[in-house]
Design a protein around this motif. Sequence first.
Motif, PDB file in Angstrom:
ATOM      1  N   ILE A  19       0.902  -1.267   0.122  1.00 19.52           N
ATOM      2  CA  ILE A  19       0.086   0.017   0.002  1.00 19.52           C
ATOM      3  C   ILE A  19       0.864   1.221   0.133  1.00 19.52           C
ATOM      4  CG2 ILE A  19      -0.156  -0.024   2.510  1.00 19.52           C
ATOM      5  CD1 ILE A  19      -2.912   1.372   2.263  1.00 19.52           C
TER       6      ILE A  19
ATOM      7  N   ILE B 217       0.929   5.578  -0.467  1.00 20.47           N
ATOM      8  CA  ILE B 217       0.287   7.131  -0.507  1.00 20.47           C
ATOM      9  C   ILE B 217       1.226   7.922  -0.978  1.00 20.47           C
ATOM     10  CG2 ILE B 217      -0.896   8.878   0.799  1.00 20.47           C
ATOM     11  CD1 ILE B 217      -1.710   7.032   3.017  1.00 20.47           C
TER      12      ILE B 217
ATOM     13  N   GLU C  89      -6.546   5.803  -5.925  1.00 20.58           N
ATOM     14  CA  GLU C  89      -7.700   6.799  -5.500  1.00 20.58           C
ATOM     15  C   GLU C  89      -6.872   8.251  -5.156  1.00 20.58           C
ATOM     16  OE1 GLU C  89     -10.743   6.435  -4.776  1.00 20.58           O
ATOM     17  OE2 GLU C  89     -10.986   4.309  -4.987  1.00 20.58           O
TER      18      GLU C  89
ATOM     19  N   THR D 213      -3.471   7.321  -3.694  1.00 26.63           N
ATOM     20  CA  THR D 213      -3.443   6.170  -2.699  1.00 26.63           C
ATOM     21  C   THR D 213      -3.634   4.863  -3.648  1.00 26.63           C
ATOM     22  OG1 THR D 213      -4.308   7.338  -1.022  1.00 26.63           O
ATOM     23  CG2 THR D 213      -4.195   5.042  -0.460  1.00 26.63           C
TER      24      THR D 213
ATOM     25  N   THR E  94      -3.617   0.246  -3.456  1.00 24.73           N
ATOM     26  CA  THR E  94      -3.042  -0.917  -2.721  1.00 24.73           C
ATOM     27  C   THR E  94      -2.971  -2.091  -3.848  1.00 24.73           C
ATOM     28  OG1 THR E  94      -5.644  -1.546  -2.420  1.00 24.73           O
ATOM     29  CG2 THR E  94      -4.137  -0.803  -0.434  1.00 24.73           C
TER      30      THR E  94
ATOM     31  N   ARG F  96       4.677   7.387   1.066  1.00 26.25           N
ATOM     32  CA  ARG F  96       4.438   6.726   2.163  1.00 26.25           C
ATOM     33  C   ARG F  96       3.938   5.386   2.059  1.00 26.25           C
ATOM     34  NH1 ARG F  96       3.181  10.537   7.622  1.00 26.25           N
ATOM     35  NH2 ARG F  96       3.866   8.866   8.744  1.00 26.25           N
ATOM     36  N   GLY F  97       4.462   4.194   2.444  1.00 25.48           N
ATOM     37  CA  GLY F  97       4.036   3.039   2.050  1.00 25.48           C
ATOM     38  C   GLY F  97       4.541   1.884   3.005  1.00 25.48           C
ATOM     39  N   THR F  98       3.847   0.602   2.855  1.00 27.95           N
ATOM     40  CA  THR F  98       4.017  -0.458   3.549  1.00 27.95           C
ATOM     41  C   THR F  98       4.028  -1.655   2.619  1.00 27.95           C
ATOM     42  OG1 THR F  98       3.060   0.364   5.665  1.00 27.95           O
ATOM     43  CG2 THR F  98       3.610  -1.837   5.394  1.00 27.95           C
TER      44      THR F  98
ATOM     45  N   VAL G 129      -5.916  -2.921   4.692  1.00 31.17           N
ATOM     46  CA  VAL G 129      -6.466  -2.040   3.687  1.00 31.17           C
ATOM     47  C   VAL G 129      -6.245  -2.698   2.381  1.00 31.17           C
ATOM     48  CG1 VAL G 129      -6.715   0.259   2.696  1.00 31.17           C
ATOM     49  CG2 VAL G 129      -6.084  -0.041   5.385  1.00 31.17           C
ATOM     50  N   LYS G 130      -7.357  -2.598   1.556  1.00 33.67           N
ATOM     51  CA  LYS G 130      -7.617  -2.924   0.295  1.00 33.67           C
ATOM     52  C   LYS G 130      -8.480  -1.949  -0.429  1.00 33.67           C
ATOM     53  CE  LYS G 130      -7.913  -6.456  -3.153  1.00 33.67           C
ATOM     54  NZ  LYS G 130      -8.183  -8.020  -3.432  1.00 33.67           N
ATOM     55  N   GLY G 131      -8.012  -1.244  -1.327  1.00 35.41           N
ATOM     56  CA  GLY G 131      -9.021  -0.373  -2.212  1.00 35.41           C
ATOM     57  C   GLY G 131      -9.989   0.195  -1.179  1.00 35.41           C
ATOM     58  N   ASP G 132      -9.487   1.150  -0.262  1.00 30.58           N
ATOM     59  CA  ASP G 132     -10.170   1.890   0.666  1.00 30.58           C
ATOM     60  C   ASP G 132     -11.127   1.481   1.390  1.00 30.58           C
ATOM     61  OD1 ASP G 132      -9.141   4.425   0.122  1.00 30.58           O
ATOM     62  OD2 ASP G 132     -10.496   4.986  -1.255  1.00 30.58           O
TER      63      ASP G 132
ATOM     64  N   LEU H  18       1.179   5.150   8.091  1.00 29.73           N
ATOM     65  CA  LEU H  18       1.328   5.945   6.873  1.00 29.73           C
ATOM     66  C   LEU H  18       0.736   7.453   7.093  1.00 29.73           C
ATOM     67  CD1 LEU H  18       0.550   3.489   3.978  1.00 29.73           C
ATOM     68  CD2 LEU H  18       2.509   3.860   5.354  1.00 29.73           C
TER      69      LEU H  18
ATOM     70  N   PRO I 277      -1.510   0.222   8.332  1.00 26.69           N
ATOM     71  CA  PRO I 277      -1.197   1.091   7.257  1.00 26.69           C
ATOM     72  C   PRO I 277      -2.334   1.197   6.350  1.00 26.69           C
ATOM     73  CG  PRO I 277       0.472  -0.764   7.511  1.00 26.69           C
ATOM     74  CD  PRO I 277      -0.618  -1.096   8.189  1.00 26.69           C
TER      75      PRO I 277
END
Lengths: 275, 313, 486
Positions: A21, A23, A50, A62, A64, A249-251, C265-268, C296, C307
């Motif tokens: 994920i 941002i 997004e 953002t 994922t 910023r991510g993980t 988290v996946k796709g909001d 984050l 995150p």
Amino acid sequence: MRIRIAHETVYRYDTPATKAIQILRLMPRNHDGQYVVRWRVEVSEDCRVEPREDAFGNLTHTFTVDGPISELAVRVAGEVETQDTHGIVRGTREKFPPSFYLRQTDLTMPNAAITDWAGEIGDGGKRPALETLHALQQAIYANFKFDVNATVPSTTAQQAFANKHGVCQDYAHIFCSAARHLKIPARYVGGYFLRGDGIVDMESGHAWTEAFLPDLGWIAFDPANGICATEAHVRIATGLDYLAAAPVRGTRYGGQGEAMAVKVTVDQASRQSQQ
Amino acid sequence: MLSRTASNLYWLSRYVERAECLARILDATYRLSALPQGYGSDTNEWESAIATAGSVISFGENYKEANERTVTEWLAFSPDNPASIRNCLEIARTNARSVRTALTGEMWDAINSAWHELHRYDPKRITREEFTRFLNFVMETSVRFDGTSFRTMLRNDAYWFSRLGFLVERADATARILDVKYHVLLPREAQVGGPLDYFQWASILRSVSARTSYHWVYRDSVKPWLVADLLILNRQMPRSLASCYENINRYLDDLAQFYGRQGQAQRLARATTSKLENGKMEDIFQSGLHEFITQFLIENNRVGNAIGDQYLI
Amino acid sequence: MIAGRRPEPELSSRSPSFFDEMRAPDGSVRPAYQQLAHWLDNVPKDVLDYRRKEAEFIFRRIGITFAVYGEAASTERLIPFDIIPRILNRGEWQKLSRGLEQRVKALNAYLHDAYNKREILRAGIIPEELIFGNPVFRPEMNGQAVPHNIYVMIAGIDVVRVDPDNFYVLEDNARVPSGVSYMLENREIMLRLFPELFIDHPVAPVENYADDLLATLKSTAPVTSSGEPTVVLMTPGIYNSAYYEHSFLADKLGCELVEGRDMFVKGDMLYMRTTEGPKRVDVIYRRVDDDFIDPLAFRPDTMLGVPGLMSVYQAGNVTLANAPGTGIADDKAVYSYMPDIIKFYLGEEPILKNVETYRCREPDQLKYVLENIDKLVVKEVHGSGGYGMLIGPAADKKTIENFAAKVKASPEGFIAQPTLALSTCPTFVEEGIAPRHVDLRPFVLTGRDKVRIVPGGLTRVALSKGSLVVNSSQGGGTKDTWVLDR
């Protein structure tokens, strides 16, 4: 001046990651002296990106990604038309009153060394604010050694100040730390800088600061170059410190042996491509 | 159920069972080493204990010699041995705390009071007699924990994960005892029936608490191939590989039915189960007891990993 | 909760100096305590002694412990439990409960305003710095839509009594208030140990708290959640001092007790990992501080959070209870403005009183504080748990001088209050039954549909004679709190 920017970040994993994920804060906005002609943010993997606006009015993306991910690339390309405003920043999206930017963060929190130094430069409050800010900028520019290996993203203003060397990010943190201590609102700015020496390829973007004076508004100071921002600066994101304006910023989940490669090109766009 | 909850339940049971297995190994080793010279084997029993516990390398890094003091310290109390009895019970309680809400009060009580009791033993000053009491305490803890879960838990996924952890660990422990001692079970011309081997066989039975069971099942004096049969193929014997897999299979089936889907864990467990159901001791000896055990340890490990991948992460 | 050690001289010269909740100054027993006083007069001391030991044994067995920061990681301590209940009559409770509801409504209105239009600044009720200069103001919450505009679903309001008629609010807790498990367990223990007392006393029940909490949380689910919302309780893990409470509440709520690593988290959208695959999460009752919920968005070095959680929140796909950034409503600087805040948003007079508070940020008040520092309690604006404070009447000269220097250096970081004469309740201590000082933390639940408050709360008691510090981290104990239903 028309500036063309390409910014590529590639992550590679020896054993693939299972999930990621991120941002991104990689999208410029228009304001006085800066017009975005075209701009693209691309992610190499299939995913929904997004778009959003963050707390400071920065544009974020953002996303994922589901694994297995052995390589993940984020590519930014665009052109920005800039004009010199003598460092005065107007027409930006402001979400907080300037007084908010007096707040120190974990990265900018000053210690006695910084407050003593700032107090001296400000001459115990006797020196006019604008002059003090210029003096701060010059003091950092003249006394700190630029050293890309000296610091990491989590290096604080205190650490960088003690080491007397660092990168533009550290300079910006020290500047913010000192200015805020002197009760002058200051903020961190992340973006790109077109170098004067003809070098166009670099390993990262640039960082500088903006400070607020009641009669002038926000003024951009670039302690790494010892100048107020010019038409060579392309402003992307602002915040209280690096973390708030970080380009990524991510993980990631799983995955071993991460290697990250960053390539930034900042060049003056030729007449032909300006079409 | 949260994957982490399932994982905590699974490992909680595994660690309690592991603590008990270690206690039994130590108990059997004490008995064997207490025999007068000439009855005992020519091998160092303390080294065997370390081998059975699967910590030859890490033990070697910490001690020069395997003897009563060093092995007891390492397997029972050492904070440096991640799988010492003490650490097993510590980890078990940490897991239990994390899933307090998935445990019945009785199960928590069993683990929590064991943990308090554990801290009453001072490894520096423990006497031999106290140590025997310590081993009994560990074995009783396991029985109490097992009993409370059997008597108080709802028969749902929480219970099945807890059982699976216990069974996979138990199968592993039995197989490792066989792996270290397989040579005394091999049919040999020389020494068969000699006092040396007799006590070795008895010791194997003791380490899986099966001395009495053996006689009930076979009504015969202790014979190596029957010992092997009891521990590998006999489904009446709760510590046998066959019995463990019969139950692993059953609980994995319950899970598959409950969740409405099955996966790699079920497929692998079925394969191992049918191999044990259809196996014959002659064939196993023929093709090599050692090879059979080694292969089983690999398969059991795979089943454990498959359960992990499918449910626990 | 914090208070001074000794009353102000003029208060202590009165007789009696403290309001005792059981006995009037003439020694007669107040109506609510009639039966209890009679019972206490007749019960042999060894019976009380025996039952106290039994209570302690039960607490230890069920593992209701807390960790003390700064002590070794393995330290698990019991909070002492006093077996003599504290009793409030129905009239007292009704007034208190109305005041609590009013206060929490104002807190929520203030938070919504502070993070949106900020009309309160335009009206000049509070200074701008109170919002923007506060380190717990979360810029991320600025203009952020919050499900149903409820920021504080769970509040713990610390109140004290100084006389028969008035409750004072000592502190609002609008972040992650704890202690409710003690309220529930204390009642359980009392029902087990003293069933006979409940025959004589019509004690309003508290055990519906978990149902109320669940209803509250569900009512605040995001509009995008489909069908029955999935509620989880998020804990920092077993090493947190309040872990027992987290697991206890998850159990009573019948919801999963999750850690950050159990979710992704996946796709909001937010999911938790279950044995049947990912499952969407709609409402998080989080017992993790703002700083640690999303690496984050906030502190990047934390492993406790999820995150991208704040992205899901921004997208309106999850409810966080309480919302991030509620700290700007409960710190000691904003406390002094609470009466004005209540008037501004609700147009009502505050039902519960505020302790008189001197803001050191204001020069004339700073001057007063420095001149009278030996008579005042001086507190750090952002401190909590009884740390970072000066109790003037109990401190020696040197300590006072050092503290005064700190206040002078950054006055905006401090407030001061007169020492309060907290009420006392009968308490079973070494020397027998003696009055000890108490406070009360009732829990206020705010849902979309209504405000719910179970009658009672957590009574904390300072166990040593004369002490006014009831914090469990500083040797305080707890009592069961009875609200009589008549």
